[in-house]
Design a protein around this motif. Structure first.
Motif, mmCIF file in Angstrom:
data_model
loop_
_atom_site.group_PDB
_atom_site.id
_atom_site.type_symbol
_atom_site.label_atom_id
_atom_site.label_comp_id
_atom_site.label_asym_id
_atom_site.label_seq_id
_atom_site.Cartn_x
_atom_site.Cartn_y
_atom_site.Cartn_z
ATOM 1 N N ASN A 39 0.847 -1.187 0.000
ATOM 2 C CA ASN A 39 0.000 0.000 0.000
ATOM 3 C C ASN A 39 0.886 1.241 0.000
ATOM 4 O OD1 ASN A 39 0.935 0.382 2.642
ATOM 5 N ND2 ASN A 39 -0.910 -0.485 3.584
ATOM 6 N N ARG A 40 0.278 2.401 0.128
ATOM 7 C CA ARG A 40 1.059 3.638 0.023
ATOM 8 C C ARG A 40 2.154 3.720 1.083
ATOM 9 N NH1 ARG A 40 -1.448 9.181 1.981
ATOM 10 N NH2 ARG A 40 -1.096 7.982 3.872
ATOM 11 N N ASP A 41 1.790 3.420 2.345
ATOM 12 C CA ASP A 41 2.759 3.552 3.434
ATOM 13 C C ASP A 41 3.913 2.569 3.292
ATOM 14 O OD1 ASP A 41 1.251 5.563 4.513
ATOM 15 O OD2 ASP A 41 0.228 4.294 5.969
ATOM 16 N N ILE A 42 3.601 1.325 2.953
ATOM 17 C CA ILE A 42 4.650 0.311 2.795
ATOM 18 C C ILE A 42 5.526 0.646 1.598
ATOM 19 C CG2 ILE A 42 5.093 -2.130 2.335
ATOM 20 C CD1 ILE A 42 2.487 -2.745 3.831
ATOM 21 N N ALA A 43 4.901 1.122 0.517
ATOM 22 C CA ALA A 43 5.669 1.496 -0.675
ATOM 23 C C ALA A 43 6.676 2.600 -0.360
ATOM 24 C CB ALA A 43 4.713 1.938 -1.786
ATOM 25 N N ILE A 44 6.258 3.567 0.463
ATOM 26 C CA ILE A 44 7.165 4.657 0.845
ATOM 27 C C ILE A 44 8.307 4.118 1.702
ATOM 28 C CG2 ILE A 44 7.352 6.763 2.227
ATOM 29 C CD1 ILE A 44 4.497 7.443 1.324
ATOM 30 N N MET A 45 7.982 3.227 2.662
ATOM 31 C CA MET A 45 9.015 2.672 3.542
ATOM 32 C C MET A 45 10.078 1.922 2.756
ATOM 33 S SD MET A 45 7.283 1.266 7.069
ATOM 34 C CE MET A 45 6.077 0.192 6.307
ATOM 35 N N LEU A 46 9.654 1.161 1.739
ATOM 36 C CA LEU A 46 10.588 0.291 1.011
ATOM 37 C C LEU A 46 11.090 0.907 -0.294
ATOM 38 C CD1 LEU A 46 8.862 -3.201 1.483
ATOM 39 C CD2 LEU A 46 10.893 -2.327 2.650
ATOM 40 N N GLY A 47 10.576 2.066 -0.642
ATOM 41 C CA GLY A 47 11.019 2.702 -1.875
ATOM 42 C C GLY A 47 10.597 1.944 -3.122
ATOM 43 N N VAL A 48 9.367 1.386 -3.096
ATOM 44 C CA VAL A 48 8.832 0.666 -4.250
ATOM 45 C C VAL A 48 7.527 1.336 -4.667
ATOM 46 C CG1 VAL A 48 9.909 -1.501 -3.558
ATOM 47 C CG2 VAL A 48 7.575 -0.991 -2.788
ATOM 48 N N ARG A 49 6.967 0.887 -5.776
ATOM 49 C CA ARG A 49 5.707 1.471 -6.240
ATOM 50 C C ARG A 49 4.529 0.814 -5.515
ATOM 51 N NH1 ARG A 49 7.096 -2.491 -9.770
ATOM 52 N NH2 ARG A 49 5.424 -3.930 -10.396
ATOM 53 N N PRO B 7 27.518 -4.663 2.359
ATOM 54 C CA PRO B 7 27.285 -4.537 3.806
ATOM 55 C C PRO B 7 26.008 -3.758 4.122
ATOM 56 C CG PRO B 7 28.964 -2.989 3.111
ATOM 57 C CD PRO B 7 28.646 -3.837 1.910
ATOM 58 N N LEU B 8 25.456 -4.019 5.306
ATOM 59 C CA LEU B 8 24.178 -3.455 5.689
ATOM 60 C C LEU B 8 24.360 -2.230 6.582
ATOM 61 C CD1 LEU B 8 22.263 -6.746 6.592
ATOM 62 C CD2 LEU B 8 22.357 -5.568 4.376
ATOM 63 N N ARG B 9 23.368 -1.371 6.526
ATOM 64 C CA ARG B 9 23.259 -0.247 7.449
ATOM 65 C C ARG B 9 21.896 -0.321 8.124
ATOM 66 N NH1 ARG B 9 25.562 4.951 3.970
ATOM 67 N NH2 ARG B 9 27.715 4.201 3.711
ATOM 68 N N TRP B 10 21.779 0.367 9.266
ATOM 69 C CA TRP B 10 20.530 0.313 10.030
ATOM 70 C C TRP B 10 20.147 1.713 10.482
ATOM 71 C CZ3 TRP B 10 18.526 -4.655 10.582
ATOM 72 C CH2 TRP B 10 19.416 -5.690 10.288
ATOM 73 N N VAL B 11 18.868 2.014 10.377
ATOM 74 C CA VAL B 11 18.315 3.272 10.871
ATOM 75 C C VAL B 11 17.097 2.930 11.723
ATOM 76 C CG1 VAL B 11 17.294 5.495 10.288
ATOM 77 C CG2 VAL B 11 19.080 4.526 8.821
ATOM 78 N N THR B 12 17.094 3.402 12.980
ATOM 79 C CA THR B 12 15.988 3.112 13.893
ATOM 80 C C THR B 12 15.359 4.419 14.355
ATOM 81 O OG1 THR B 12 17.113 1.116 14.671
ATOM 82 C CG2 THR B 12 15.296 1.940 16.017
ATOM 83 N N LEU B 13 14.046 4.540 14.148
ATOM 84 C CA LEU B 13 13.298 5.733 14.537
ATOM 85 C C LEU B 13 12.183 5.336 15.496
ATOM 86 C CD1 LEU B 13 12.948 7.451 11.035
ATOM 87 C CD2 LEU B 13 14.640 7.948 12.808
ATOM 88 N N THR C 172 14.951 0.187 9.973
ATOM 89 C CA THR C 172 15.100 -0.027 8.534
ATOM 90 C C THR C 172 16.494 -0.553 8.225
ATOM 91 O OG1 THR C 172 13.548 1.777 8.065
ATOM 92 C CG2 THR C 172 14.965 1.052 6.260
ATOM 93 N N MET C 173 16.548 -1.670 7.525
ATOM 94 C CA MET C 173 17.804 -2.225 7.025
ATOM 95 C C MET C 173 18.012 -1.699 5.602
ATOM 96 S SD MET C 173 18.575 -6.140 5.814
ATOM 97 C CE MET C 173 18.159 -6.944 7.353
ATOM 98 N N THR C 174 19.197 -1.135 5.346
ATOM 99 C CA THR C 174 19.488 -0.616 4.014
ATOM 100 C C THR C 174 20.813 -1.189 3.507
ATOM 101 O OG1 THR C 174 20.827 1.322 4.616
ATOM 102 C CG2 THR C 174 18.431 1.557 4.766
#
Length: 291
Positions: A136-146, A206-212, A240-242
């Motif tokens: 949905n819109r919120d998940i798409a924004i979180m993951l950077g997908v359509r 390698p992975l990075r992490w952002v926690t909000l 978020t794992m990036t």
């Protein structure tokens, strides 16, 4: 003009009553679990109507300071003991993995199969599930997908006895786990606590992490899922794992009642920032969850 003055006067009066009661509660003059003065008492004391008093009472209920029992009156809400949610800077667990669930972990490698078999036999609901969904819109924004893009959604509920504690949701771009639909691999992802993250790291590391961390008033479905009262605040921790370019790979979202938990950072409370907490240390520090 006279009508406007009366309206403003009433508005001031209920605010004054609410402020007086709030201060008395916070000062301890009305102890946790103790009763407040009755509506007739407050009406006589302040020389106002009962609707004005009720507006003051409703305000304190909304703030989470008191609760009302029909026919008995208003009471100060006891302050619950808070447990800790620890934000770690290393060895981040895959909280949505069924094998990591606290009801399964003590049984080791056979835990998931045993728990799953027993739950199916007893006919009870499982505290975890997973399936592919359209973003949905919120998940798409979180993951950077359509919008509508295939996403692996993993969900878990952690409880203590019959009381829900945490609702956990994990979202992953399905393109990053192409073997999810292979039944053998799928069951491996469920049974092995680190395999899902290892797969993402192997392909995208390698992975990075952002926690909000945020908080807001809980929605009705969230109150139901977590056993919360009306107008209680919910704590939302989103990790978020990036990849090393900052592209989102997976998002884990933890929801919990804000009045039952507080946040701590592992690098700040540990004697050695690089040390891992043992189960005994977690219990001693009152740490209920590591994310």
């Amino acid at each position: 003009m006279e009508t406007e003055d009366r309206t403003e006067d009433k508005d001031v009066r209920w605010r004054v009553i609410a402020a007086e009661l709030r201060a008395a509660i916070l000062d301890g003059r009305y102890p946790p679990g103790g009763p407040l003065p009755s509506e007739p008492e407050l009406t006589r004391k302040h020389g106002v109507s009962r609707p004005t008093v009720r507006k003051a009472i409703d305000t304190l209920v909304t703030e989470g300071l008191i609760y009302v029992m029909r026919g008995r009156g208003s009471f100060v809400r006891p302050a619950p003991e808070r447990e800790v949610i620890l934000i770690t800077n290393q060895d981040r667990p895959d909280l949505a993995c069924p094998a990591y669930h606290p009801e399964i972990r003590p049984f080791g490698k056979v835990g998931w199969e045993t728990f799953h078999r027993d739950a199916q036999r007893d006919g009870g609901p499982l505290p975890y599930d997973d399936h592919k969904i359209a973003a949905n819109r919120d998940i798409a924004i979180m993951l950077g997908v359509r919008n509508g893009h295939p996403v692996i959604h993993r969900h878990a509920t952690w409880s203590q006895g019959y009381s829900p504690r945490f609702e956990i949701n994990s979202y992953t771009n399905a393109d990053l786990v192409p073997d999810w639909d292979d039944q053998k691999r799928y069951h491996q992802y469920r049974k092995r606590t680190k395999l899902f993250y290892e797969q993402l790291q192997r392909d995208k590391g390698p992975l990075r992490w952002v926690t909000l961390t945020t908080a807001r008033i809980a929605y009705e479905d969230e109150r139901t899922a977590l056993g919360m009262d009306y107008a209680e605040a919910i704590l939302i921790i989103r990790r978020t794992m990036t990849d090393d370019q900052g592209h989102p790979l997976e998002v884990t979202e933890v929801k919990a009642a804000a009045n039952r938990y507080e946040i701590a950072h592992g690098a700040e409370i540990a004697d050695d920032p690089n040390a891992l907490f043992t189960p005994e240390e977690l219990a001693e520090e009152g740490i209920a969850l590591v994310i």
